[in-house]
Design a protein around this motif. Structure first.
Motif, PDB file in Angstrom:
ATOM      1  N   ALA A 107     -10.022   9.804  -6.638  1.00  0.00           N
ATOM      2  CA  ALA A 107     -10.202   8.928  -7.806  1.00  0.00           C
ATOM      3  C   ALA A 107      -8.888   8.650  -8.512  1.00  0.00           C
ATOM      4  CB  ALA A 107     -11.199   9.562  -8.775  1.00  0.00           C
ATOM      5  N   ASN A 108      -7.957   9.609  -8.460  1.00  0.00           N
ATOM      6  CA  ASN A 108      -6.664   9.432  -9.125  1.00  0.00           C
ATOM      7  C   ASN A 108      -5.693   8.594  -8.304  1.00  0.00           C
ATOM      8  OD1 ASN A 108      -6.397  10.585 -11.737  1.00  0.00           O
ATOM      9  ND2 ASN A 108      -6.676  12.611 -10.854  1.00  0.00           N
ATOM     10  N   GLN A 109      -6.073   8.211  -7.114  1.00  0.00           N
ATOM     11  CA  GLN A 109      -5.147   7.511  -6.227  1.00  0.00           C
ATOM     12  C   GLN A 109      -5.573   6.093  -5.898  1.00  0.00           C
ATOM     13  OE1 GLN A 109      -3.964  10.004  -2.831  1.00  0.00           O
ATOM     14  NE2 GLN A 109      -4.783  11.779  -3.914  1.00  0.00           N
ATOM     15  N   GLN A 110      -6.558   5.564  -6.620  1.00  0.00           N
ATOM     16  CA  GLN A 110      -7.058   4.247  -6.258  1.00  0.00           C
ATOM     17  C   GLN A 110      -7.656   3.498  -7.444  1.00  0.00           C
ATOM     18  OE1 GLN A 110     -10.047   5.298  -3.359  1.00  0.00           O
ATOM     19  NE2 GLN A 110     -11.588   5.717  -4.888  1.00  0.00           N
ATOM     20  N   ILE A 111      -7.734   2.189  -7.280  1.00  0.00           N
ATOM     21  CA  ILE A 111      -8.483   1.305  -8.167  1.00  0.00           C
ATOM     22  C   ILE A 111      -9.593   0.695  -7.333  1.00  0.00           C
ATOM     23  CG2 ILE A 111      -8.396  -0.886  -9.422  1.00  0.00           C
ATOM     24  CD1 ILE A 111      -5.651  -0.224 -10.334  1.00  0.00           C
ATOM     25  N   ILE A 112     -10.779   0.612  -7.912  1.00  0.00           N
ATOM     26  CA  ILE A 112     -11.924   0.030  -7.205  1.00  0.00           C
ATOM     27  C   ILE A 112     -12.312  -1.265  -7.901  1.00  0.00           C
ATOM     28  CG2 ILE A 112     -14.292   0.395  -6.436  1.00  0.00           C
ATOM     29  CD1 ILE A 112     -13.789   3.408  -6.637  1.00  0.00           C
ATOM     30  N   ILE A 113     -12.489  -2.313  -7.127  1.00  0.00           N
ATOM     31  CA  ILE A 113     -12.895  -3.596  -7.699  1.00  0.00           C
ATOM     32  C   ILE A 113     -14.025  -4.190  -6.872  1.00  0.00           C
ATOM     33  CG2 ILE A 113     -11.038  -4.790  -6.448  1.00  0.00           C
ATOM     34  CD1 ILE A 113     -10.994  -6.839  -8.758  1.00  0.00           C
ATOM     35  N   SER A 114     -15.009  -4.722  -7.574  1.00  0.00           N
ATOM     36  CA  SER A 114     -16.132  -5.407  -6.944  1.00  0.00           C
ATOM     37  C   SER A 114     -16.559  -6.526  -7.881  1.00  0.00           C
ATOM     38  CB  SER A 114     -17.296  -4.437  -6.699  1.00  0.00           C
ATOM     39  OG  SER A 114     -17.825  -4.000  -7.941  1.00  0.00           O
ATOM     40  N   GLN A 115     -17.605  -7.232  -7.530  1.00  0.00           N
ATOM     41  CA  GLN A 115     -18.067  -8.317  -8.386  1.00  0.00           C
ATOM     42  C   GLN A 115     -18.637  -7.789  -9.698  1.00  0.00           C
ATOM     43  OE1 GLN A 115     -21.212 -10.894  -6.830  1.00  0.00           O
ATOM     44  NE2 GLN A 115     -20.102 -12.675  -7.589  1.00  0.00           N
ATOM     45  N   PRO A 181      -1.286  -2.372  -6.643  1.00  0.00           N
ATOM     46  CA  PRO A 181      -1.372  -3.460  -5.648  1.00  0.00           C
ATOM     47  C   PRO A 181      -1.837  -4.767  -6.293  1.00  0.00           C
ATOM     48  CG  PRO A 181      -3.309  -2.070  -5.493  1.00  0.00           C
ATOM     49  CD  PRO A 181      -2.433  -1.436  -6.549  1.00  0.00           C
ATOM     50  N   LEU A 182      -0.945  -5.415  -7.038  1.00  0.00           N
ATOM     51  CA  LEU A 182      -1.348  -6.585  -7.819  1.00  0.00           C
ATOM     52  C   LEU A 182      -1.726  -7.780  -6.944  1.00  0.00           C
ATOM     53  CD1 LEU A 182       0.935  -6.641 -10.986  1.00  0.00           C
ATOM     54  CD2 LEU A 182      -1.154  -5.364 -10.500  1.00  0.00           C
ATOM     55  N   ARG A 183      -1.096  -7.917  -5.773  1.00  0.00           N
ATOM     56  CA  ARG A 183      -1.449  -9.049  -4.926  1.00  0.00           C
ATOM     57  C   ARG A 183      -2.913  -8.938  -4.486  1.00  0.00           C
ATOM     58  NH1 ARG A 183       1.574 -11.153   0.547  1.00  0.00           N
ATOM     59  NH2 ARG A 183       1.342  -8.967   1.129  1.00  0.00           N
ATOM     60  N   SER A 184      -3.322  -7.756  -4.095  1.00  0.00           N
ATOM     61  CA  SER A 184      -4.716  -7.547  -3.703  1.00  0.00           C
ATOM     62  C   SER A 184      -5.649  -7.718  -4.901  1.00  0.00           C
ATOM     63  CB  SER A 184      -4.903  -6.154  -3.095  1.00  0.00           C
ATOM     64  OG  SER A 184      -4.264  -6.065  -1.844  1.00  0.00           O
ATOM     65  N   LEU A 185      -5.238  -7.203  -6.051  1.00  0.00           N
ATOM     66  CA  LEU A 185      -6.066  -7.344  -7.251  1.00  0.00           C
ATOM     67  C   LEU A 185      -6.227  -8.814  -7.635  1.00  0.00           C
ATOM     68  CD1 LEU A 185      -4.861  -4.354  -9.466  1.00  0.00           C
ATOM     69  CD2 LEU A 185      -7.177  -4.721  -8.580  1.00  0.00           C
TER      70      LEU A 185
END
Length: 231
Positions: A107-115, A181-185
């Motif tokens: 959890a400390n090593q990632q950002i999760i994004i979904s709709q 990872p702003l490009r992916s975000l």
């Protein structure tokens, strides 16, 4: 806000190699994006102390007995490489300590994004120890600061260098491209139709980049100097 869907196929923003990883993406997808701890900036005093930790490895080359004079010049670069590896390991640990990260949890090593929303790592959360889950309806806007540049082939490219997540309740989070990872975000935020604002601004001069360049130049010059004066 105007739709930014046209950017999803714009090669100035997203090259074909990048786009290939999102083939088959749909609105029900959930993406986990890694965070890089190697490029978080530390307080200047800590950065300086870490940089000086390289000196013993370089100076040690002066006291190692000669085995073969023809290869003595290799002592300096070999010990420098070892020192840089140790420096990188120690620096990463210092960054985690500075951020208050006590465990190497996923959890400390990632950002999760979904709709449905974005989940930020625990170290960004005001509630220490648990991830910050932000529903899409809570987000006022995602502001991406970006700039244009030309790559090594002199082709124009565009990249986001900062993201500010503004919540309707007034709280905000700023994420730098040095670590996130702003490009992916950006790609996923457009795909999932988040409220996005694009702002063209000059990228800030990152102190960490200047420090690493100065460190690299200093180590290189010191190596050359020690090779030149070595018997």
């Amino acid at each position: 806000m105007n739709s930014l869907d046209h950017l999803l196929e714009n090669l100035k923003w997203f090259d074909t190699v990048f786009l290939s990883q999102y083939l088959g993406l749909d609105k029900q997808s959930e993406k986990k994006l890694p965070i890089s701890f190697n490029f978080f900036a530390l307080p200047l005093k800590k950065e300086f102390l870490l940089a000086t930790s390289l000196l013993p490895f370089i100076l040690l080359a002066l006291f190692i007995p000669s085995v073969d004079p023809r290869f003595d010049f290799l002592r300096f670069p070999i010990l420098t490489i070892i020192g840089l590896l140790v420096y990188a390991i120690i620096r990463k640990r210092q960054v985690k300590a500075h951020l208050g990260i006590e465990t190497d949890s996923q959890a400390n090593q990632q950002i999760i994004i979904s709709q449905s929303g974005i989940t930020l790592p625990p170290f960004l959360s005001s509630n220490s120890g648990s991830s910050q889950s932000i529903g899409r309806e809570e987000i006022a806007q995602l502001r991406f600061d970006w700039h244009s540049y030309h790559n090594s082939n002199q082709k124009e490219r565009k990249r986001a260098h900062s993201l500010v997540i503004r919540l309707k309740q007034g709280k905000s989070y700023r994420l730098s491209s040095m670590a996130y990872p702003l490009r992916s975000l950006l790609y996923l935020a457009i795909f999932f139709d988040y409220p996005i604002v694009m702002q063209e601004t000059k990228p800030p001069k990152e102190r960490l980049v200047s420090l690493l360049l100065a460190l690299g130049a200093s180590v290189l010059l010191l190596n050359l100097w020690m090779i030149f004066i070595s018997p």
